[in-house]
Motif scaffolding. Sequence first.
Motif, PDB file in Angstrom:
ATOM      1  N   THR A 115      72.290  60.159  80.180  1.00 24.12           N
ATOM      2  CA  THR A 115      71.843  60.347  78.785  1.00 24.12           C
ATOM      3  C   THR A 115      70.475  61.008  78.688  1.00 24.12           C
ATOM      4  O   THR A 115      69.719  60.747  77.760  1.00 24.12           O
ATOM      5  N   SER A 116      70.152  61.838  79.691  1.00 26.99           N
ATOM      6  CA  SER A 116      68.920  62.620  79.577  1.00 26.99           C
ATOM      7  C   SER A 116      69.131  63.727  78.561  1.00 26.99           C
ATOM      8  O   SER A 116      68.290  63.967  77.705  1.00 26.99           O
ATOM      9  N   GLY A 117      70.228  64.439  78.716  1.00 20.52           N
ATOM     10  CA  GLY A 117      70.555  65.456  77.727  1.00 20.52           C
ATOM     11  C   GLY A 117      69.896  66.800  77.933  1.00 20.52           C
ATOM     12  O   GLY A 117      70.021  67.680  77.083  1.00 20.52           O
ATOM     13  N   LEU A 224      71.793  58.006  72.736  1.00 24.24           N
ATOM     14  CA  LEU A 224      70.420  58.497  72.856  1.00 24.24           C
ATOM     15  C   LEU A 224      70.331  59.589  73.916  1.00 24.24           C
ATOM     16  O   LEU A 224      69.351  59.671  74.661  1.00 24.24           O
ATOM     17  N   GLY A 225      71.372  60.382  73.997  1.00 25.99           N
ATOM     18  CA  GLY A 225      71.422  61.458  74.991  1.00 25.99           C
ATOM     19  C   GLY A 225      70.774  62.736  74.489  1.00 25.99           C
ATOM     20  O   GLY A 225      69.988  63.361  75.186  1.00 25.99           O
ATOM     21  N   GLY A 226      71.135  63.124  73.281  1.00 22.92           N
ATOM     22  CA  GLY A 226      70.458  64.278  72.686  1.00 22.92           C
ATOM     23  C   GLY A 226      70.954  65.629  73.128  1.00 22.92           C
ATOM     24  O   GLY A 226      70.334  66.647  72.828  1.00 22.92           O
ATOM     25  N   THR A 321      63.985  58.449  73.484  1.00 21.87           N
ATOM     26  CA  THR A 321      64.530  59.171  74.649  1.00 21.87           C
ATOM     27  C   THR A 321      65.803  59.932  74.294  1.00 21.87           C
ATOM     28  O   THR A 321      66.638  60.174  75.170  1.00 21.87           O
ATOM     29  N   THR A 322      65.933  60.344  73.024  1.00 26.09           N
ATOM     30  CA  THR A 322      67.090  61.144  72.646  1.00 26.09           C
ATOM     31  C   THR A 322      66.837  62.620  72.966  1.00 26.09           C
ATOM     32  O   THR A 322      67.550  63.214  73.779  1.00 26.09           O
ATOM     33  N   CYS A 438      64.624  59.818  81.044  1.00 24.93           N
ATOM     34  CA  CYS A 438      65.892  60.301  80.500  1.00 24.93           C
ATOM     35  C   CYS A 438      65.737  60.804  79.067  1.00 24.93           C
ATOM     36  O   CYS A 438      66.601  60.559  78.222  1.00 24.93           O
ATOM     37  N   VAL A 439      64.628  61.501  78.791  1.00 30.77           N
ATOM     38  CA  VAL A 439      64.412  62.059  77.461  1.00 30.77           C
ATOM     39  C   VAL A 439      65.157  63.380  77.302  1.00 30.77           C
ATOM     40  O   VAL A 439      65.858  63.605  76.333  1.00 30.77           O
ATOM     41  N   GLY A 440      64.949  64.261  78.289  1.00 35.68           N
ATOM     42  CA  GLY A 440      65.477  65.605  78.192  1.00 35.68           C
ATOM     43  C   GLY A 440      64.340  66.603  78.090  1.00 35.68           C
ATOM     44  O   GLY A 440      63.749  66.952  79.106  1.00 35.68           O
TER      45      GLY A 440
HETATM   46  K   LIG Z   1      67.936  61.913  76.183  1.00 37.72           K
END
Ligand SMILES: [K+]
Lengths: 488, 488
Positions: A115-117, A224-226, A321-322, A438-440
């Motif tokens: 779910t880093s995205g 919350l992956g984004g 962390t989206t 795992c924000v992206g």
């Molecule tokens: K994310």
Amino acid sequence: MTDVLAVLRVLGMLLMLFALAMGVPLAVSWWMQDGIWPVYPVSMAFTLLVGGTLVVALRRYQRELQPRHGVMLVTMVWVLLPLFATLPLLLAYDQIGRSLSFTHAYFETVSGLTTSGSTVLPSLDTLPVSVNVWRTFLQWLGGMGILILAVAVLPMLGVGGAQLFKAEAAGPIKDTKLTPRMTETAKGLWGVYALFSLACVVAYWLVGMSPVDALMHMFATVSLGGMSSHDASLGYFQSMWLELVALVFMLLASCNFALYFVALRKGHWRGFWRDPEMQATLVALLGGGVLVALLLWAKNVYGPLDALRHGVFHVVSVATTTGFATVDYLHWPVLAPVFMLMLSGVATSAGSTGGGIKMVRMLILVKQARREMTRLVHPHAVQPVRLGGAVVESGAIFSIMAFMLVYGGTVIVLSMVLLLTDLDPITAISAAIASVNCVGPGMGGVGPSGNYTTLTDFQLWVCTLGMLLGRLEILSFMALLTPAFWRR
Amino acid sequence: MTDVLAVLRVLGMLLMLFALAMGVPLAVSWWMQDGIWPVYPVSMAFTLLVGGTLVVALRRYQRELQPRHGVMLVTMVWVLLPLFATLPLLLAYDQIGRSLSFTHAYFETVSGLTTSGSTVLPSLDTLPVSVNVWRTFLQWLGGMGILILAVAVLPMLGVGGAQLFKAEAAGPIKDTKLTPRMTETAKGLWGVYALFSLACVVAYWLVGMSPVDALMHMFATVSLGGMSSHDASLGYFQSMWLELVALVFMLLASCNFALYFVALRKGHWRGFWRDPEMQATLVALLGGGVLVALLLWAKNVYGPLDALRHGVFHVVSVATTTGFATVDYLHWPVLAPVFMLMLSGVATSAGSTGGGIKMVRMLILVKQARREMTRLVHPHAVQPVRLGGAVVESGAIFSIMAFMLVYGGTVIVLSMVLLLTDLDPITAISAAIASVNCVGPGMGGVGPSGNYTTLTDFQLWVCTLGMLLGRLEILSFMALLTPAFWRR
Ligand SMILES: [K+]
Ligand SMILES: [K+]
């Protein structure tokens, strides 16, 4: 050795389940006729074959799993599932005549499942729709995996979350005799997750998304992956109502899912509203958003209303962390993105789908530090650390402390390795933080308007490792590296 | 209220002593005939007057000081002495017809007394020699103050160092019944400090410095202050032998002075070489130096010998929190300065004249984290944390943890405030780290070839606060802010 075989057998079963998940993009591919449907049965067959072989070949190694097996299994799952998840991507790219390296594909699937995205795929808008469904669906699976991992599996295995969980005695678990048996807890969390997912997809559709866009962005939101199906992320839609829907569901998903489960089952929400971690999470997210909005207004970046809209949305997006973005916030005063990225390390609750250290750990450490300050003046004062009325044991505090140290050390080491590759400091350090949390999106070259494509293969592997370590809550992974682990 | 008055009385006595210290630049001014000698008697007279007034007016408030008074006194001393130290600077600048704002003067004296060694004065080489002697002498006084504070005063007052000190049971203090009475401990440390100072000034003179340059750079070296009388810092001399002398004395000054005291008194050095903190400090400094040298060689910045010379010198210089520079290391691969600045947070020993978290705290936390990892696998394993054979109590670990959190929080908040003033992130964050660790040079606009002159007054005040907080080991200062402190 027989331990490893027993774990591999369970892994085989999970692989077979994972193969079934490929039915989702297959169905979309058929329905939307995007012309690449054969990709999915092939991937499914191969994954089923490998999983089935493991299960059959190792059927004699069925046994009760112990804590050390749990650590092994969890690590294997998060490292190996993305490997199989690359199959549809690689086959689809081959089918449409574009090139995709294994490094890029693995980065993408790890980014999805953790779910880093972050994405390394250019021109998302021109991809077959089922490919985007697969990418975004990985986040939804990962988000569910995290929930179960954090709230059901890990405490049971005595790994990572366990001491934390004890520390949360004030939370809903102890209060309400939430059954500690994995299956029931897991079912309850799935239920809440499914409910949120359904509500989210309907809400997105109501504010104007196409059904398949609503589906994909729901996957990205509740997990919350984004990760979006558009190069411009949520900015593609330019709709305030849509941002509002995203905002609400990001806030919902950043709180402890067990709280919802208990509140729904009990039929009243007193415990929910009194949970100190939930309160702190919401205060951090919304308070941080208002602060950034004030900054944007004070520095004349936007008028007051736009400052509020963009400030709150992006703080919530990054700090949960989206990582959705509707504007390039790197053009804001630099304090804003730095602050947002810092918040991402601590803002989400344990038992949410978010990454980072988790708010409960931060709360306990802050309370502990406050106690020490009192002790400076009154050396013989003995007061325990309390959270929400319950006493936090020393063991829990020690465990959190170790976690923080290893977490900080991981971010520093990964930053150093990225710096060694002559990446500029802002990009390197923010990429390390954004990966481990795992924000992206980070800052510099990996900001919200860029993506990770500009990084070299080696740099991508470093970020991939960061996402995996962050998702595995690091400490459980580190256990694998201790000699004590491999001794009987 | 009467507490504050009792503390002010002691402060008055210290002010009178401080006035006497102004005799050093006065003597140099007479001897070298730099034409500004009247500046010093005026400053002395004023300082004596204020100190004397406090002592006489508050003579009825003589009493035994308690822990809370210690915290108050120490804070007052580090905030107010620099204030009086600005008098000679301001008067001298007036005398020579140059302008100097109070903000700049206070920054400079805080930088000196905290042994940060950053400067905001341009054209150092053209200043009257006694002004440079006063600036650099402040470091020497500060270095001595830190020693006494860290090893003699604070533990006695139960503040900050105390729990740490207990944790160091394996160190020399317990072993050898080093008397806990402040005066004797202080004398022993002064003795070692004086010995190093004498050896250092002679060594600098032997490798070619003029006597007064040798004196000023000795002040900067044994205190790990790093403030030079030349704009080009130690690079002015372009001498390898001189760098070698600086290197040796920086290494000596970054270990626990109590170790030397005990070793000299006992006549053998076994305890010294076995001290785990000393070992870790030297390994970090020299190992770090060799690593950076390898990097410089590998990236073709220098040939192997120059890489070793410059790599080791600058890593030791920055990581011991000294901050001497002979080349502009911001032109090196960016990993090098980042790594050096990181090391400055942890490399020096407690009881040295260095800044940062101190190595013993880091060692204990790492050992604690390692224990937690074992517990992940063997949840019921009970092993205490040990350092050098002795068990570290839980209380000490909690205290270190709180310290680390407050330290990290301070760096983050100061960075944020600097970012708010639109400073670029590299300059802002490195300035915050360099200030709190009392290093001096950071990166970006405050690198080794620049200085802090480019910062605005507000930014300078933020850095001034950072240096003070770092030197006060933050936590003792924070105690002042707790309500418990002001309650009886
Ligand atoms: K994310
Ligand atoms: K310094």
